[in-house]
Design an enzyme around this catalytic site. Structure first.
Site, PDB file in Angstrom:
ATOM      1  N   THR A  34      91.288 -19.856 -52.461  1.00 17.72           N
ATOM      2  CA  THR A  34      91.406 -19.744 -53.921  1.00 17.72           C
ATOM      3  C   THR A  34      92.654 -18.958 -54.307  1.00 17.72           C
ATOM      4  O   THR A  34      93.140 -19.089 -55.415  1.00 17.72           O
ATOM      5  CB  THR A  34      90.179 -19.020 -54.508  1.00 17.72           C
ATOM      6  N   ASP A  35      93.180 -18.125 -53.392  1.00 19.91           N
ATOM      7  CA  ASP A  35      94.280 -17.227 -53.811  1.00 19.91           C
ATOM      8  C   ASP A  35      95.537 -17.988 -54.228  1.00 19.91           C
ATOM      9  O   ASP A  35      96.132 -17.698 -55.262  1.00 19.91           O
ATOM     10  CB  ASP A  35      94.575 -16.130 -52.772  1.00 19.91           C
ATOM     11  N   GLY A 120      95.005 -14.101 -34.362  1.00 21.29           N
ATOM     12  CA  GLY A 120      94.501 -15.477 -34.468  1.00 21.29           C
ATOM     13  C   GLY A 120      93.025 -15.541 -34.766  1.00 21.29           C
ATOM     14  O   GLY A 120      92.385 -16.569 -34.587  1.00 21.29           O
ATOM     15  N   ALA A 121      92.454 -14.422 -35.232  1.00 19.30           N
ATOM     16  CA  ALA A 121      91.009 -14.374 -35.486  1.00 19.30           C
ATOM     17  C   ALA A 121      90.689 -14.534 -36.966  1.00 19.30           C
ATOM     18  O   ALA A 121      89.547 -14.462 -37.377  1.00 19.30           O
ATOM     19  CB  ALA A 121      90.438 -13.056 -34.972  1.00 19.30           C
ATOM     20  N   ASP A 170      95.720 -11.370 -48.457  1.00 18.99           N
ATOM     21  CA  ASP A 170      95.682 -10.516 -47.261  1.00 18.99           C
ATOM     22  C   ASP A 170      96.567  -9.289 -47.434  1.00 18.99           C
ATOM     23  O   ASP A 170      96.173  -8.162 -47.127  1.00 18.99           O
ATOM     24  CB  ASP A 170      96.142 -11.309 -46.036  1.00 18.99           C
TER      25      ASP A 170
HETATM   26  C1  GLA Z   1      94.798 -17.054 -45.040  1.00 17.10           C
HETATM   27  C2  GLA Z   1      95.910 -16.779 -46.023  1.00 17.10           C
HETATM   28  C3  GLA Z   1      95.352 -16.278 -47.350  1.00 17.10           C
HETATM   29  C4  GLA Z   1      94.257 -17.202 -47.871  1.00 17.10           C
HETATM   30  C5  GLA Z   1      93.241 -17.522 -46.768  1.00 17.10           C
HETATM   31  C6  GLA Z   1      92.234 -18.542 -47.199  1.00 17.10           C
HETATM   32  O1  GLA Z   1      94.165 -15.875 -44.687  1.00 17.10           O
HETATM   33  O2  GLA Z   1      96.787 -15.805 -45.509  1.00 17.10           O
HETATM   34  O3  GLA Z   1      96.390 -16.153 -48.289  1.00 17.10           O
HETATM   35  O4  GLA Z   1      94.788 -18.367 -48.417  1.00 17.10           O
HETATM   36  O5  GLA Z   1      93.873 -17.971 -45.594  1.00 17.10           O
HETATM   37  O6  GLA Z   1      91.430 -18.032 -48.193  1.00 17.10           O
END
Ligand code: GLA
Length: 388
Positions: A34-35, A120-121, A170
């Site tokens: 959604t971001d 990678g987690a 993130d």
């Molecule tokens: C990754 C991206 C985030 C987001 C998520 C899915 O973590 O870095 O910006 O888009 O995927 O919600």
């Protein structure tokens, strides 16, 4: 590794005293994909950090090393900007490039990186590294930028230099996370609210041990599909700038004009945004069964509509059902591997961790890593603590 240990290794390698900057990874409770659609997310920072030790150099060289990887990087700043190398230090270089674009002219420096966030987690080891690197590089010029600017700059480093078109979630939560809280973030305005997570709950993170890879094409493809949806919908409703602006009613009315796959992707995003707001409200009112239900719905939608789950993630999610103390769970992060997040009563967290590992191993033959976590401080809180 304790900061003092990292400083000692740094001293051994570079013969200089280091300053250390740290930023955490995150787990997203709900609000997936959604971001970048300018919607809502509800992540927490977790107590796994990337640490960057740094000292200035007089000779205009930038040297980047890791305690964990043999590959090191060295550049004379007269040949700036660097090229993407396809290595772990691209995240540091990308941040350096963005900082220079933003007007910083840093001198030479030694950097030594130590990452605790599993790679990678789906727990944002890259965002943690970016934010810690930004803080470290900024310290060379004793520069303070607002945390929101730092988060945006780190996101851009990943977009422009690394080539993954990630959203802001993130990096933002790595900066703004608070212990024992989730961050309800509006990814359009960057306004946020801290939502308390009850002390009676733990976040149990279950790693399928199948790695995901964001710069791989699928993530960027999802983003393009969302943009395609917006283009079609905006012809009828010009006020629509992102999927954030689309209501369920509008989507239903226009369903026949959207290619079926695009409709499916849009439906996930529109409903997921609603689920984030409902989850925050359910936390506030103490309705934990509803939180659990919304997490389950989110997972089903990511599996069936957005198609970013994996067989292992689905097995992990199913393995949690029926275990004592389990409130709800789902895949977390970008998908295609990585972790699930489970809300579990604190008193049952340990037995839950053991039981889910047994079930997952029986079904897949893979031994998972299970982490019992609480929401942790972001880099901002760490900085403030250091200033006290
Ligand atoms: C990754 C991206 C985030 C987001 C998520 C899915 O973590 O870095 O910006 O888009 O995927 O919600």
């Amino acid at each position: 590794m304790r900061p003092a240990e990292l400083a000692e290794i740094f001293q051994g390698q570079f013969h200089a005293p280091a300053e250390i900057f740290s930023a955490p990874g995150r787990v997203n409770l709900i609000g997936e994909h959604t971001d970048y659609n300018e919607g809502y997310v509800l992540p927490s920072a977790i107590g796994f950090y990337a640490h960057v030790a740094i000292s200035p150099r007089a000779d205009q060289k930038l040297m980047i090393r890791s305690t964990q990887f043999p590959e090191a990087f060295e550049i004379d700043l007269s040949s700036w900007p660097p090229k993407k190398m396809g290595a772990w230090y691209d995240y540091v270089l990308g941040v350096g490039v963005e900082l220079v674009c933003a007007g910083m002219s840093f001198p030479g420096a030694n950097l030594l990186v130590h990452g605790e966030v599993p790679i990678g987690a789906g727990l944002s080891s890259s965002a943690a590294l970016e934010v810690a690197s930004a803080l470290a590089l900024l310290s060379l010029e004793a520069k303070h930028l607002p945390l929101k600017t730092i988060a945006r700059l780190c996101q851009q480093a990943e977009n422009h230099f690394v080539g993954a078109r990630v959203g802001i979630m993130d990096q933002f939560v790595s900066c703004h996370g608070q212990a024992d809280h989730a961050v309800l973030l509006d990814c359009r305005s960057l306004e946020y609210e801290l939502v308390p997570i009850p002390a009676s709950l733990k976040l149990v993170i279950s790693n399928t041990m199948v790695k995901h890879q964001l710069s791989g094409g699928e993530y960027n493809l999802r983003r393009e599909q969302c943009e395609q949806g917006v283009q079609i919908l905006a012809k009828k409703y010009p006020q629509i700038k992102a999927l954030r602006d689309v209501s369920t009613a509008q989507l239903e009315t226009e369903a026949k004009d959207l290619p079926p796959l695009i409709y499916q992707r849009c439906l996930h995003v529109v409903r997921e945004n609603r689920r984030v707001l409902d989850t925050a409200e359910s936390f506030r009112s103490g309705d934990l069964p509803r939180v659990g239900q919304l997490m389950r719905e989110s997972h089903a939608s990511l599996r069936d509509l957005y198609e970013v789950s994996s067989p292992e993630l689905d097995v992990m999610v199913e393995s949690a059902e029926g275990l004592p103390g389990f409130i709800g769970g789902r895949m977390t992060g970008g998908g295609f591997g990585g972790c699930t997040v489970n809300l579990v009563e604190t008193s049952q967290a340990q037995s839950f961790a053991t039981a889910i590992a047994v079930r997952y191993r029986q079904k897949t033959g893979i031994s998972p890593d299970i982490h019992i976590c609480s929401a942790a401080h972001g880099a901002g809180a760490e900085l403030r603590k250091a200033e006290v």
